[in-house]
Write an enzyme that holds these catalytic residues in place. Sequence first.
Site, mmCIF file in Angstrom:
data_model
loop_
_atom_site.group_PDB
_atom_site.id
_atom_site.type_symbol
_atom_site.label_atom_id
_atom_site.label_comp_id
_atom_site.label_asym_id
_atom_site.label_seq_id
_atom_site.Cartn_x
_atom_site.Cartn_y
_atom_site.Cartn_z
ATOM 1 N N CYS A 48 5.210 -5.132 -9.606
ATOM 2 C CA CYS A 48 3.904 -5.440 -10.189
ATOM 3 C C CYS A 48 3.766 -4.681 -11.516
ATOM 4 O O CYS A 48 4.642 -3.888 -11.877
ATOM 5 C CB CYS A 48 2.795 -5.018 -9.227
ATOM 6 S SG CYS A 48 2.620 -3.215 -9.067
ATOM 7 N N CYS A 63 3.867 -0.761 -11.138
ATOM 8 C CA CYS A 63 5.231 -0.269 -10.929
ATOM 9 C C CYS A 63 6.081 -0.474 -12.173
ATOM 10 O O CYS A 63 6.905 0.386 -12.511
ATOM 11 C CB CYS A 63 5.860 -0.952 -9.718
ATOM 12 S SG CYS A 63 5.090 -0.437 -8.161
ATOM 13 N N HIS A 109 3.463 1.488 -3.350
ATOM 14 C CA HIS A 109 4.480 0.447 -3.440
ATOM 15 C C HIS A 109 5.863 1.067 -3.253
ATOM 16 O O HIS A 109 6.069 2.255 -3.483
ATOM 17 C CB HIS A 109 4.385 -0.264 -4.783
ATOM 18 C CG HIS A 109 3.159 -1.116 -4.896
ATOM 19 N ND1 HIS A 109 2.946 -1.940 -5.970
ATOM 20 C CD2 HIS A 109 2.108 -1.282 -4.066
ATOM 21 C CE1 HIS A 109 1.805 -2.581 -5.799
ATOM 22 N NE2 HIS A 109 1.272 -2.188 -4.650
ATOM 23 N N GLU A 115 8.578 0.774 -5.000
ATOM 24 C CA GLU A 115 9.117 1.333 -6.240
ATOM 25 C C GLU A 115 8.513 2.714 -6.515
ATOM 26 O O GLU A 115 9.215 3.635 -6.938
ATOM 27 C CB GLU A 115 8.821 0.406 -7.429
ATOM 28 C CG GLU A 115 9.358 -0.998 -7.266
ATOM 29 C CD GLU A 115 8.367 -1.971 -6.617
ATOM 30 O OE1 GLU A 115 8.499 -3.171 -6.901
ATOM 31 O OE2 GLU A 115 7.492 -1.543 -5.839
#
Length: 156
Positions: A108, A111, A80, A82
């Site tokens: 999410c 993260c 992801h 992040e």
Amino acid sequence: MIDSRPSWDEYFVKITKQVSERSTCLRRKVGAILVRDKRILATGYNGAPSGIKHCYEVGCLREAQGVASGERHELCRGLHAEQNALIQAALYGVAVKGASIYCTHQPCALCAKMLINAGIVEIFYAEGYPDPLAQDLLNEAGIKLKKLSLDSSENT
């Protein structure tokens, strides 16, 4: 004279959109930037790890298996945005404790947990994401979460 420049929040959230253009994900382009004292510390976008084939080359595993958005994050070749921003900061020795993160999408749960442990103090995002656990974790950790628009006229 009227200052027509974007606010700092508008400036940074718009940069996340540009960062997301590097994404190699077939489902959603996501960008993230870590910021402290109005300075960008690191950027990240979603995609496969360095040296690994990208989804646009081999296909989307999640799509092939019919995995819904917000579920089974482990069934993906990519990281992801992040996560990549945090990894880039770590790789180059940039401390992120006390920083903010600007994202094209709300983080999410995976993260969110990483951002909590990294000492991120606030999260700004442009689009929602279907993960109520992430919201619960961030609320419990006392991390400020603020939705911003990529359209500056909506951020007044």
